[in-house]
Structure formats: C-alpha cells, structure tokens
Design a protein around this motif. Structure first.
Motif, PDB file in Angstrom:
ATOM      1  N   ALA A 103      47.076 -11.582  11.946  1.00  0.00           N
ATOM      2  CA  ALA A 103      47.036 -12.336  13.201  1.00  0.00           C
ATOM      3  C   ALA A 103      48.235 -13.278  13.287  1.00  0.00           C
ATOM      4  O   ALA A 103      48.776 -13.508  14.368  1.00  0.00           O
ATOM      5  CB  ALA A 103      45.727 -13.111  13.285  1.00  0.00           C
ATOM      6  N   ALA A 146      45.194  -8.013  13.478  1.00  0.00           N
ATOM      7  CA  ALA A 146      45.388  -7.625  14.878  1.00  0.00           C
ATOM      8  C   ALA A 146      46.016  -6.244  14.976  1.00  0.00           C
ATOM      9  O   ALA A 146      46.760  -5.820  14.083  1.00  0.00           O
ATOM     10  CB  ALA A 146      46.272  -8.646  15.581  1.00  0.00           C
ATOM     11  N   LYS A 180      40.594 -14.717  20.116  1.00  0.00           N
ATOM     12  CA  LYS A 180      39.851 -15.028  18.886  1.00  0.00           C
ATOM     13  C   LYS A 180      38.484 -15.650  19.153  1.00  0.00           C
ATOM     14  O   LYS A 180      37.748 -15.947  18.220  1.00  0.00           O
ATOM     15  CB  LYS A 180      40.681 -15.973  18.004  1.00  0.00           C
ATOM     16  CG  LYS A 180      41.937 -15.309  17.440  1.00  0.00           C
ATOM     17  CD  LYS A 180      42.649 -16.259  16.502  1.00  0.00           C
ATOM     18  CE  LYS A 180      43.856 -15.592  15.864  1.00  0.00           C
ATOM     19  NZ  LYS A 180      44.563 -16.491  14.935  1.00  0.00           N
ATOM     20  N   TYR A 237      42.441  -8.494  18.536  1.00  0.00           N
ATOM     21  CA  TYR A 237      41.995  -8.979  17.231  1.00  0.00           C
ATOM     22  C   TYR A 237      40.753  -8.234  16.723  1.00  0.00           C
ATOM     23  O   TYR A 237      39.818  -7.963  17.486  1.00  0.00           O
ATOM     24  CB  TYR A 237      41.684 -10.472  17.313  1.00  0.00           C
ATOM     25  CG  TYR A 237      42.902 -11.301  17.658  1.00  0.00           C
ATOM     26  CD1 TYR A 237      43.833 -11.637  16.682  1.00  0.00           C
ATOM     27  CD2 TYR A 237      43.134 -11.711  18.972  1.00  0.00           C
ATOM     28  CE1 TYR A 237      44.969 -12.373  17.003  1.00  0.00           C
ATOM     29  CE2 TYR A 237      44.263 -12.450  19.293  1.00  0.00           C
ATOM     30  CZ  TYR A 237      45.179 -12.774  18.310  1.00  0.00           C
ATOM     31  OH  TYR A 237      46.301 -13.498  18.627  1.00  0.00           O
ATOM     32  N   ASN A 271      39.200 -12.156  12.980  1.00  0.00           N
ATOM     33  CA  ASN A 271      40.362 -12.903  13.475  1.00  0.00           C
ATOM     34  C   ASN A 271      41.521 -12.995  12.489  1.00  0.00           C
ATOM     35  O   ASN A 271      42.469 -13.745  12.719  1.00  0.00           O
ATOM     36  CB  ASN A 271      39.960 -14.321  13.917  1.00  0.00           C
ATOM     37  CG  ASN A 271      39.168 -14.303  15.203  1.00  0.00           C
ATOM     38  OD1 ASN A 271      39.348 -13.413  16.031  1.00  0.00           O
ATOM     39  ND2 ASN A 271      38.290 -15.269  15.376  1.00  0.00           N
TER      40      ASN A 271
END
Length: 392
Positions: free
Chosen positions: A228, A12, A391, A240, A9
């Motif tokens: 992210a 991305a 996420k 992600y 997470n």
C-alpha cells in the motif's frame, strides 16, 4: 484454529491487463500472457525493470515444465521471487494471496501475476477432450469415463434433488452473464442468448447443455501487486486488499465430503473476518462460473442467500448489472473468456476496474467493495478475496 496474519490494507493491486480475447491464432499462449502483462504495466505506469517477482499458473497448450521461469525469460525479468502454481481455476486468487504474503514479508516489492493460454486455437478437439478426462482419479474415476462436465453435472443433479433447483434457474445464470458480457468491449461472446437458447442447446452432461459450460478461448490476463505504501506513488488509483482466505476439501470428487457443501463457506469466513465485513457490505461479486450450477452454490456458501435460494436469485435477474448484487459484470467464464487459469483471473481484473469506476453501461453504481471467488478442480480448492477502493 489460529487465524492467519491479517493483510488488510497492507497490499494493493495497481495495474490490470487483458490480452486480445476470442480466437487469436496469430498469438501463442506466451504471447497472450506477455500482451496482458504489458497492458498491466502500462496501466500501473511501471516498467518491466520494476518487477522483482512473478507468479503464473500452468498451460495445457505450451510445452514448458517450469512455466514461471519461462515467463520471466520471455519477458526479460530476473526476479527474486518466482513460481508456477497449479491449483486449477483457484490459482489466480491463491497467487494473489501468495504475492501479498511475499510482499508483506519483504520477499519482493512489486509482483506481476499472469495466466492464460491459447485454448481455442492451440489445442485439437481430441486434445481438449483428453484434458477434460485427465482431471479424474487415474485409477478410480478415469476408467469409468468421467469428465469435468460429468462431475459438475453430478453436483448439479444433487443440488436439484436436495433443494429443488430447476433447470431453468441454472439456464438463467448463462442468460444473465451473457447480458453482462454484451456490455464489455473485449468479451469473447458478442450475441445475446435467450432462455430457450440455453435449454435447447446441445446436451453435454445431463442436466448441463453447451451454454451451461464455460468457453474455450485464447486469452491472457495479468495484475500487479505491491505494498500500500509503494502504491501511493503510482499512476492509477490503487485497489486495496481487505481480506483473503483459502480452503481445500479434496482433489477427486469421489473423496469430496459432500456433493452440496464445499470449501467456499470456510474461505469466505476467513476473508470476511480479515476484512471486518460481511455479505451485506459487498457491492459487486465476481464468482467462478465454469458451469452454471457453480455460481449458484458459491452465492449460497458465501452467505449472500440461504442454501437452496441461489437459483431463484439468478432467475429473478438480481445478479445483473442494476440488480441487488451484480455478479460477473464482465460476462464470466460463460461469456467473457476462459483459457485455463485466466478464467478466474479476469474476475480479479473486473473487480479492480469496477472499484476504479468509469465502465459506462456495465459500471455498478457506487461500487466500493468487491468480492471475488475462485475455485479449482471439482469445487476442490477455494479462495475468496475482498477488495475495496479505499482503506475504509
């Protein structure tokens, strides 16, 4: 063994792009890469000036030594992070890992990853054969005439001997992926194939025939990686990174510890642990398929089925769009495109698109988590990626 720092997470993918694919004689390898990069930038809503890092792979058709620097020069980028990586077909997934680590450590903010070349029109038949021969050990394999298809054929023979995998089961891999490719508007192959077509195709290296082998395409692909946090402000819905792991067992097949067990088990274990997920959580998979035996082995090593059950999985049609676990929904390297390192990169592009949704007939219903596996050499270097559309 110490576990790698989790990237879950933190990173991305915010843009993806493909060049024209097939026989594209009016474009160079650099041109194909540039077209894919432009489309990825447009997809993300970014400008070239937003890029401060670039990773690319290698080319057998372009005469450049420092391809990463050449791509930056061609695109007009002066980055603070740049390299050209050579891990065979595993390069795209490993480039994603290096890009993610560079962003997480503050070395760059937005990294463009691209690969591709004009293998269909930029290389003579003799040069293509020479390339296939060059992968063997120069002293202990090449003198005996080994080639890439020959090495993979040995692996297929061993899998058939140990597990009873059949020629028809391997052929079903090619038939399944061709069916998926027909749903992709930019796939190299446009005509359906039958089981008989695969089984009666020109023999290449027993048991592999022509349709068990990946294409030679003109093609380029690209994706854009950022944090992210940075992804929140961009045009497209981000995808992600949940987990990523790599593992390397050998370079030359004569040094492989086994002909039926390779590094996907370990790369997959690291990726699953980082993501906190397992095979049952995966909605769609893009597996490296340079030859029809390879996704069978990867399916088994990544824990989707038990050893020896991969062939039956494909033969039962469970890998098609609409099946238990749709695999290579773009058509893979057997039917969508293969142009050097771009072959595996298109698996990442397709995973991102599946997680965004809206792909019409080839859309996997409810796709929220995707797995991508790239391998390079002769099942030598492995990298497994797990992506998700939120996420979690």
């Amino acid at each position: 063994m110490k576990q790698p720092t989790s990237l879950k997470n933190k990173i991305a993918i915010v843009g993806v792009g493909e060049s024209e694919i097939g026989r594209v004689p009016h474009m160079t390898g650099l041109g194909l890469n540039a077209q894919a990069c432009k489309r990825a930038l447009d997809d993300a809503g970014l400008k070239v000036s937003d890029i401060d890092g670039l990773l690319t792979a290698y080319s057998f058709t372009e005469p450049y030594f420092m391809l990463g620097s050449v791509m930056c020069e061609y695109l007009g980028i002066q980055p603070r992070f740049n390299a050209s990586m050579v891990v065979g077909g595993g390069s795209p997934a490993i480039m994603l890992k290096h890009a993610a680590e560079a962003i997480a450590s503050g070395q760059a903010e937005v990294i463009l990853v691209c690969a591709g070349e004009n293998r269909a029109t930029g290389q003579s038949r003799d040069a293509a054969v020479s390339t296939l021969l060059a992968v063997g050990h120069p002293y202990f394999e090449q003198p005996y005439g080994g080639s890439i298809p020959g090495y993979y054929a040995m692996i297929a023979q061993r899998h058939m001997y140990k597990y009873g995998t059949t020629r028809e089961q391997m052929a079903s891999v090619a038939v399944n992926t061709r069916a998926n490719a027909l749903l992709h508007p930019n796939a190299h192959m446009k005509k359906p194939i039958s089981m008989d077509d695969v089984l009666s195709a020109k023999p290449i290296a027993d048991p592999l025939g022509m349709l068990d082998c990946c294409l030679l395409s003109d093609a380029g692909g690209a994706f854009i990686v950022t944090s992210a946090e940075r992804a929140k402000d961009l045009k497209c819905k981000p995808v992600y990174l949940q987990g990523i792991g790599e593992f390397h067992t050998h370079e030359h097949l004569m040094c492989a510890p086994s002909l039926t067990e390779f590094g996907a088990t370990e790369s997959g274990r690291v990726a699953y642990e980082m993501a906190g997920l397992g095979p049952k959580d995966i909605d769609v998979a893009q597996l490296y398929d340079c030859f029809s035996i390879v996704p069978i082995i990867e399916l088994e090593e990544l824990g989707f089925v038990k050893p020896g059950e991969g062939g039956a999985f494909f033969a039962e049609g469970r890998g098609r769009v609409g099946g238990d676990l749709p695999i290579n929904t773009h058509g893979g390297m057997l039917s969508h495109a293969h142009a050097g390192a771009a072959g595996g990169l298109f698996g990442i592009v397709e995973a991102v698109r599946q997680l965004r949704g809206g792909l019409g007939e080839r859309q996997v219903n409810g796709a929220e988590v995707a797995l991508v596996h790239n391998e390079g050499g002769i099942l030598s270097s492995h990298c497994t990626i797990i992506l998700a559309n939120d996420k979690g």
